[in-house]
Write a protein that holds these residues in place. Sequence first.
Motif, PDB file in Angstrom:
ATOM      1  N   MET A   1       0.844  -1.198   0.000  1.00 28.42           N
ATOM      2  CA  MET A   1       0.000   0.000   0.000  1.00 28.42           C
ATOM      3  C   MET A   1       0.883   1.253   0.000  1.00 28.42           C
ATOM      4  O   MET A   1       1.900   1.310   0.688  1.00 28.42           O
ATOM      5  N   ASN A   2       0.476   2.269  -0.756  1.00 31.43           N
ATOM      6  CA  ASN A   2       1.144   3.562  -0.691  1.00 31.43           C
ATOM      7  C   ASN A   2       0.811   4.243   0.629  1.00 31.43           C
ATOM      8  O   ASN A   2      -0.354   4.241   1.051  1.00 31.43           O
ATOM      9  N   VAL A   3       1.804   4.820   1.276  1.00 32.57           N
ATOM     10  CA  VAL A   3       1.572   5.517   2.542  1.00 32.57           C
ATOM     11  C   VAL A   3       2.270   6.863   2.525  1.00 32.57           C
ATOM     12  O   VAL A   3       3.230   7.083   1.776  1.00 32.57           O
ATOM     13  N   PHE A   4       1.784   7.752   3.404  1.00 36.28           N
ATOM     14  CA  PHE A   4       2.334   9.096   3.554  1.00 36.28           C
ATOM     15  C   PHE A   4       2.781   9.240   4.999  1.00 36.28           C
ATOM     16  O   PHE A   4       2.017   8.942   5.927  1.00 36.28           O
ATOM     17  N   LEU A   5       4.004   9.684   5.192  1.00 37.40           N
ATOM     18  CA  LEU A   5       4.609   9.704   6.516  1.00 37.40           C
ATOM     19  C   LEU A   5       4.776  11.141   7.009  1.00 37.40           C
ATOM     20  O   LEU A   5       5.427  11.963   6.349  1.00 37.40           O
ATOM     21  N   GLY A   6       4.149  11.434   8.137  1.00 40.27           N
ATOM     22  CA  GLY A   6       4.339  12.728   8.802  1.00 40.27           C
ATOM     23  C   GLY A   6       5.154  12.524  10.066  1.00 40.27           C
ATOM     24  O   GLY A   6       4.777  11.709  10.918  1.00 40.27           O
ATOM     25  N   ILE A  14       8.978  12.716  19.818  1.00 39.90           N
ATOM     26  CA  ILE A  14       8.940  12.618  18.363  1.00 39.90           C
ATOM     27  C   ILE A  14       7.748  11.729  18.019  1.00 39.90           C
ATOM     28  O   ILE A  14       7.600  10.640  18.573  1.00 39.90           O
ATOM     29  N   LYS A  15       6.894  12.220  17.110  1.00 32.59           N
ATOM     30  CA  LYS A  15       5.710  11.462  16.724  1.00 32.59           C
ATOM     31  C   LYS A  15       5.759  11.188  15.220  1.00 32.59           C
ATOM     32  O   LYS A  15       5.974  12.121  14.435  1.00 32.59           O
ATOM     33  N   CYS A  16       5.565   9.935  14.839  1.00 40.55           N
ATOM     34  CA  CYS A  16       5.601   9.530  13.438  1.00 40.55           C
ATOM     35  C   CYS A  16       4.260   8.889  13.083  1.00 40.55           C
ATOM     36  O   CYS A  16       3.864   7.902  13.720  1.00 40.55           O
ATOM     37  N   LEU A  17       3.567   9.435  12.106  1.00 44.68           N
ATOM     38  CA  LEU A  17       2.234   8.950  11.745  1.00 44.68           C
ATOM     39  C   LEU A  17       2.246   8.432  10.313  1.00 44.68           C
ATOM     40  O   LEU A  17       2.694   9.131   9.390  1.00 44.68           O
ATOM     41  N   VAL A  18       1.753   7.224  10.153  1.00 42.64           N
ATOM     42  CA  VAL A  18       1.687   6.580   8.842  1.00 42.64           C
ATOM     43  C   VAL A  18       0.240   6.624   8.354  1.00 42.64           C
ATOM     44  O   VAL A  18      -0.658   6.026   8.968  1.00 42.64           O
ATOM     45  N   LEU A  19       0.011   7.327   7.258  1.00 42.41           N
ATOM     46  CA  LEU A  19      -1.329   7.488   6.685  1.00 42.41           C
ATOM     47  C   LEU A  19      -1.428   6.671   5.404  1.00 42.41           C
ATOM     48  O   LEU A  19      -0.644   6.881   4.460  1.00 42.41           O
ATOM     49  N   GLY A  20      -2.374   5.711   5.367  1.00 43.78           N
ATOM     50  CA  GLY A  20      -2.541   4.884   4.186  1.00 43.78           C
ATOM     51  C   GLY A  20      -3.288   5.597   3.080  1.00 43.78           C
ATOM     52  O   GLY A  20      -4.021   6.563   3.315  1.00 43.78           O
ATOM     53  N   ARG A  24      -6.800   5.659   6.181  1.00 44.84           N
ATOM     54  CA  ARG A  24      -6.677   5.157   7.554  1.00 44.84           C
ATOM     55  C   ARG A  24      -5.319   5.516   8.143  1.00 44.84           C
ATOM     56  O   ARG A  24      -4.304   5.501   7.436  1.00 44.84           O
ATOM     57  N   ILE A  25      -5.316   5.857   9.428  1.00 52.13           N
ATOM     58  CA  ILE A  25      -4.055   6.025  10.154  1.00 52.13           C
ATOM     59  C   ILE A  25      -3.588   4.618  10.526  1.00 52.13           C
ATOM     60  O   ILE A  25      -4.197   3.952  11.366  1.00 52.13           O
ATOM     61  N   LEU A  26      -2.542   4.158   9.898  1.00 54.91           N
ATOM     62  CA  LEU A  26      -2.085   2.779  10.068  1.00 54.91           C
ATOM     63  C   LEU A  26      -1.259   2.593  11.329  1.00 54.91           C
ATOM     64  O   LEU A  26      -1.293   1.530  11.947  1.00 54.91           O
ATOM     65  N   GLU A  27      -0.522   3.643  11.705  1.00 54.50           N
ATOM     66  CA  GLU A  27       0.355   3.506  12.864  1.00 54.50           C
ATOM     67  C   GLU A  27       0.791   4.882  13.339  1.00 54.50           C
ATOM     68  O   GLU A  27       0.988   5.794  12.536  1.00 54.50           O
ATOM     69  N   VAL A  28       0.935   5.011  14.655  1.00 51.30           N
ATOM     70  CA  VAL A  28       1.547   6.208  15.255  1.00 51.30           C
ATOM     71  C   VAL A  28       2.661   5.715  16.186  1.00 51.30           C
ATOM     72  O   VAL A  28       2.412   4.901  17.075  1.00 51.30           O
ATOM     73  N   LYS A  59      11.964   1.383   8.531  1.00 54.61           N
ATOM     74  CA  LYS A  59      10.968   0.405   8.980  1.00 54.61           C
ATOM     75  C   LYS A  59       9.661   0.560   8.216  1.00 54.61           C
ATOM     76  O   LYS A  59       9.041  -0.433   7.799  1.00 54.61           O
ATOM     77  N   VAL A  60       9.200   1.805   8.048  1.00 60.52           N
ATOM     78  CA  VAL A  60       7.945   2.025   7.319  1.00 60.52           C
ATOM     79  C   VAL A  60       8.121   1.631   5.854  1.00 60.52           C
ATOM     80  O   VAL A  60       7.239   0.990   5.255  1.00 60.52           O
ATOM     81  N   GLY A  61       9.267   1.969   5.284  1.00 62.08           N
ATOM     82  CA  GLY A  61       9.537   1.633   3.884  1.00 62.08           C
ATOM     83  C   GLY A  61       9.637   0.142   3.633  1.00 62.08           C
ATOM     84  O   GLY A  61       9.373  -0.329   2.515  1.00 62.08           O
ATOM     85  N   ALA A  62      10.002  -0.615   4.668  1.00 58.68           N
ATOM     86  CA  ALA A  62      10.083  -2.072   4.518  1.00 58.68           C
ATOM     87  C   ALA A  62       8.698  -2.716   4.484  1.00 58.68           C
ATOM     88  O   ALA A  62       8.525  -3.814   3.947  1.00 58.68           O
ATOM     89  N   LEU A  63       7.704  -2.034   5.066  1.00 56.65           N
ATOM     90  CA  LEU A  63       6.349  -2.581   5.140  1.00 56.65           C
ATOM     91  C   LEU A  63       5.418  -2.039   4.063  1.00 56.65           C
ATOM     92  O   LEU A  63       4.448  -2.692   3.681  1.00 56.65           O
ATOM     93  N   HIS A  64       5.706  -0.822   3.606  1.00 58.76           N
ATOM     94  CA  HIS A  64       4.812  -0.140   2.671  1.00 58.76           C
ATOM     95  C   HIS A  64       5.625   0.558   1.587  1.00 58.76           C
ATOM     96  O   HIS A  64       6.852   0.645   1.666  1.00 58.76           O
ATOM     97  N   SER A  65       4.918   1.087   0.613  1.00 61.85           N
ATOM     98  CA  SER A  65       5.540   1.924  -0.410  1.00 61.85           C
ATOM     99  C   SER A  65       5.398   3.385   0.011  1.00 61.85           C
ATOM    100  O   SER A  65       4.280   3.915   0.042  1.00 61.85           O
ATOM    101  N   LEU A  66       6.506   4.004   0.364  1.00 65.35           N
ATOM    102  CA  LEU A  66       6.458   5.390   0.842  1.00 65.35           C
ATOM    103  C   LEU A  66       6.213   6.340  -0.336  1.00 65.35           C
ATOM    104  O   LEU A  66       7.052   6.484  -1.221  1.00 65.35           O
TER     105      LEU A  66
END
Length: 485
Positions: A1-6, A14-20, A24-28, A59-66
């Motif tokens: 899945m393509n994701v957007f990382l804030g 430090i807060k990292c949010l993965v938006l699919g 959906r917010i996949l992970e914080v 880590k996020v790039g290993a699970l999703h397409s950034l």
Amino acid sequence: MNVFLGIDIGTTNIKCLVLGEDGRILEVIHSLTPKNKERGVEFLDLELTRSYVESIIGKVGALHSLAAIAFSSFGETVIPVRQRKALSKPVMWYDRSTYPLWESHRESVDNLAPYRITGVENSYTFSLYKILLQKELFRPEGVENWLPVSSYLAYSLGGVPAWDMSQACRSFMVNIHSRRWNSQLIKYIGESEETMGELRYTGEPVGHTKSGIPLISAGHDHITGLYAARAFARGKEFLFDSMGSASVIAAVVSGTAESLDFAGPFMPGGTVGIAYEDHQYYIESNVRYYGKLLQSLMDLTQTDATKEGYERLNNEIEKLGQLNSRPLFLVNGDLVVGEGLQGITLLEMPIPLNKEQLMQSAYIYLSSISKRIVDNIEKITRKELPIISGGGGSLNSLLMKYKASLLGKEIWVLPTSELTALGGAFAAAHGVGADEVIEKCVNLLEPEEIHPDEHLVEPLKEIYEKNAKEYLAIERNKKLDIQEG
């Protein structure tokens, strides 16, 4: 899945949010912001920060397409760089080591940068004083650019040296109307527009990582949170109440240099800044210690400062059966004393006083500050505006009930406390033309509505009006002391 990382570099965490791409917010992901102290000066540990950020991207790039990344951070802290390398340690935004420099340069800086073009009063916290201090402490050689933390992280990964407009406003070196650097002031501190870098709006591309991931501009933490809140407002005018370690209440307005021609602040701490497109501004006022005040009081009373700890405390407060308006609070950087005091001062503390009464009084103090800001901003907008709230403080249900009751209006609490990181993810999506992802997310996240408690409205209003008179007397005495001093 393509994701957007804030990724938001906050004062505390430090807060990292993965938006699919489905909204959906996949992970914080959270981690403490690494800092260290040397010779009495507090610094951001930049190496640990960058290392952590790179590990998260991996880590996020290993699970999703950034699909894109955007960084936000606290303001004022700046880093001298050359060839993508930091040349000195960045001083934390709140550190008072810049205070003597502010005192010695204040008159000259005020002459070069009046409120009319900066939209904010001169303060020791601003980036220009951090630049002067780092030159004095470290004498960095061959500086190509000075960058805020959010810009530095994008630059270190392959982006161009660019400031988000909202971070430039915290430098004190930008003209908010022309949206250009104040070249005279930059020259005064021995720099140039070239060494400061380009200016970009939130959501504009600033380059790519070495692996080709788009990097998008985001900026000052509260204003990046405001960027997210704007999406939930769906085009309506609103007030955003951001409650983190510090607090900001802001509105986005359209205007020009003529329509927003303020010779001085519209209220204590009142700020006008650059928003997200041409002829668009934010107006706000802030309190330097909001969540930090509550954290300090919880530490003082040896109470667990977790969600569960606050819930247990709030249950005990509600059993008190009355509202305690004492002690009065005066806090460094607030709307009453500004820089006139350091730390926290308690006035008229009753004897005895238990922790429930102390915290209830603090809730009333923070709610009263919010009302004062809201009232002043609505004098400019000339209309009552709905309130959208975010940040860790918005999770405190009793504080929010007090605030809604004193303001006499409902507050929409967004269902994520990490609104700034979400704003970064929204900026990342917008920067690559994926606005439909933002729309999907807004449709999925239903705000909670906090309504005024009819039993609290009048008692809180009476306390507010009574305390306002006492605070006014304190402000008058402060002005007299300044005139006589």
